[in-house]
Design an enzyme around this catalytic site. Structure first.
Site, short mmCIF file in Angstrom:
data_model
loop_
_atom_site.label_atom_id
_atom_site.label_comp_id
_atom_site.label_asym_id
_atom_site.label_seq_id
_atom_site.Cartn_x
_atom_site.Cartn_y
_atom_site.Cartn_z
N GLY A 82 0.85 -1.19 0.00
CA GLY A 82 0.00 0.00 0.00
C GLY A 82 0.88 1.23 0.00
O GLY A 82 2.03 1.18 0.45
N CYS A 140 5.58 -0.08 7.70
CA CYS A 140 5.29 1.08 6.86
C CYS A 140 6.54 1.44 6.07
O CYS A 140 7.63 1.50 6.64
CB CYS A 140 4.88 2.25 7.76
SG CYS A 140 4.46 3.74 6.85
N LEU A 141 6.37 1.69 4.78
CA LEU A 141 7.53 2.06 3.95
C LEU A 141 8.19 3.34 4.47
O LEU A 141 9.38 3.54 4.27
CB LEU A 141 7.10 2.25 2.49
CG LEU A 141 6.61 1.00 1.76
CD1 LEU A 141 6.12 1.37 0.36
CD2 LEU A 141 7.68 -0.07 1.71
N HIS A 154 -2.81 7.41 6.56
CA HIS A 154 -1.83 8.31 5.91
C HIS A 154 -2.52 9.55 5.31
O HIS A 154 -1.99 10.65 5.42
CB HIS A 154 -1.08 7.59 4.79
CG HIS A 154 0.08 6.77 5.27
ND1 HIS A 154 1.16 7.32 5.93
CD2 HIS A 154 0.34 5.45 5.16
CE1 HIS A 154 2.04 6.36 6.22
NE2 HIS A 154 1.57 5.21 5.76
N GLN A 166 3.26 9.89 1.19
CA GLN A 166 4.51 9.14 1.30
C GLN A 166 5.47 9.39 0.15
O GLN A 166 6.63 8.97 0.19
CB GLN A 166 4.22 7.63 1.38
CG GLN A 166 3.51 7.24 2.67
CD GLN A 166 3.32 5.74 2.74
OE1 GLN A 166 2.39 5.21 2.18
NE2 GLN A 166 4.22 5.05 3.42
N HIS A 170 -4.68 1.26 7.36
CA HIS A 170 -3.32 1.83 7.48
C HIS A 170 -3.11 2.95 6.47
O HIS A 170 -2.62 4.03 6.81
CB HIS A 170 -2.29 0.71 7.29
CG HIS A 170 -0.87 1.16 7.32
ND1 HIS A 170 0.00 0.83 8.34
CD2 HIS A 170 -0.16 1.95 6.47
CE1 HIS A 170 1.18 1.40 8.11
NE2 HIS A 170 1.13 2.08 6.97
N GLU A 171 -3.50 2.71 5.22
CA GLU A 171 -3.29 3.73 4.18
C GLU A 171 -4.22 4.92 4.39
O GLU A 171 -3.83 6.07 4.13
CB GLU A 171 -3.49 3.13 2.78
CG GLU A 171 -2.50 2.02 2.42
CD GLU A 171 -1.05 2.40 2.66
OE1 GLU A 171 -0.68 3.58 2.48
OE2 GLU A 171 -0.27 1.51 3.05
ZN LIG Z 1 2.43 3.37 5.96
#
Ligand SMILES: [Zn+2]
Length: 198
Positions: A45, A102-103, A148, A50, A144-145
Site C-alpha cells: 500500500g 510502513c515504507l 496516511h 509518502q 493503514h493507508e
Molecule cells: Zn504506511
C-alpha cells in the site's frame, strides 16, 4: 517514475490532504507513479503523502498475499486498487491484533489493534463513486493507508510506553539512517539512495 519514499519526520506525512477531481493536473501520472513506487519498494500500500504529494489518494496491491486469500476463501479483487477521495464510514467487528509495518518507517514492525471490518466510500481511478466493506488483510491495509491521508501513522496507535522503547530507532529513521532498499527522503537531507547507506 519511481519516487523516493518520505520518511517519518517529514512534514508531508503530517499535512492534511486535499480532495482531487478530474481536473487535477497529471493525475494519471500520479497514480501510475504511486503504483510503480509501491512495487519497487515491495509495499502492499502507498499513500500520496509518502511521496511528498498532498492529494487525498492511496493505492493498494495485496497480490503478494494471494495465499492468505486462498486460505481464507475470500476472493481477491482485481489489483492494484485505487482509493481516491476516500472516507471511512464505519469500522466494525472484533478488535484484531496484526503486525504492521510502513515504507515510511523502515525496519519496524509492531502489533496494532484495529476493528477487523471497514466500510469505506471512495472513487475509483475513473472517478466512479463506490461504497464497499472489506475485512481481513484488505481491511487492515486500507485502514493503514487511510490513516496516511489523515496524516496519521501506525506508530500513533502504539502505547506511549511502546513508543518510548522505540524512540532511539525512530530517531535514527527520522535522521535518514535506515536499511531500506529503496530511495528515501528526509526534509533535511533530501533524497538518500540505498547505496549511500551501505
Ligand atoms: Zn504506511
Amino acid at each position: 517514475m519511481i519516487h523516493p519514499i518520505y520518511l517519518l519526520g517529514t512534514a508531508s506525512l503530517r499535512k492534511p490532504t486535499i480532495q482531487v477531481d478530474k481536473s487535477t493536473p497529471e493525475f494519471e501520472t500520479l497514480l501510475s507513479d504511486m503504483v510503480e513506487t509501491m512495487h519497487d519498494a515491495r509495499g502492499i500500500g502507498l499513500a500520496a503523502p509518502q511521496i511528498g504529494k498532498e492529494e487525498r489518494v492511496f493505492v493498494v496491491d495485496v497480490s503478494p498475499m494471494e495465499e492468505d486469500f486462498i486460505e481464507s476463501g475470500t476472493p481477491m479483487p482485481e489489483q492494484p486498487m485505487f482509493f481516491i477521495n476516500p472516507h471511512i464510514l464505519e469500522e466494525t467487528g472484533d478488535d484484531e491484533e496484526f503486525e504492521e509495518g510502513c515504507l515510511s518507517i523502515p525496519d519496524i514492525q509492531e502489533i496494532v489493534v484495529r476493528p477487523n471490518t471497514v466500510t469505506i466510500q471512495y472513487q475509483d481511478r475513473d472517478f466512479v463513486q463506490k461504497t464497499e466493506t472489506f475485512d481481513g488483510i484488505l481491511a487492515r491495509v486500507i485502514q493503514h493507508e487511510y490513516d496516511h491521508v489523515e496524516a496519521v501513522l501506525f506508530i500513533d496507535h502504539l502505547t506511549a510506553f511502546k513508543r518510548r522503547l522505540l524512540k532511539r530507532r525512530l530517531n535514527e529513521i527520522q535522521a535518514g539512517n535506515t536499511e531500506a532498499e529503496y530511495a528515501v527522503y528526509t526534509d533535511e537531507r533530501g533524497v538518500i539512495y540505498p547505496q549511500e547507506l551501505e
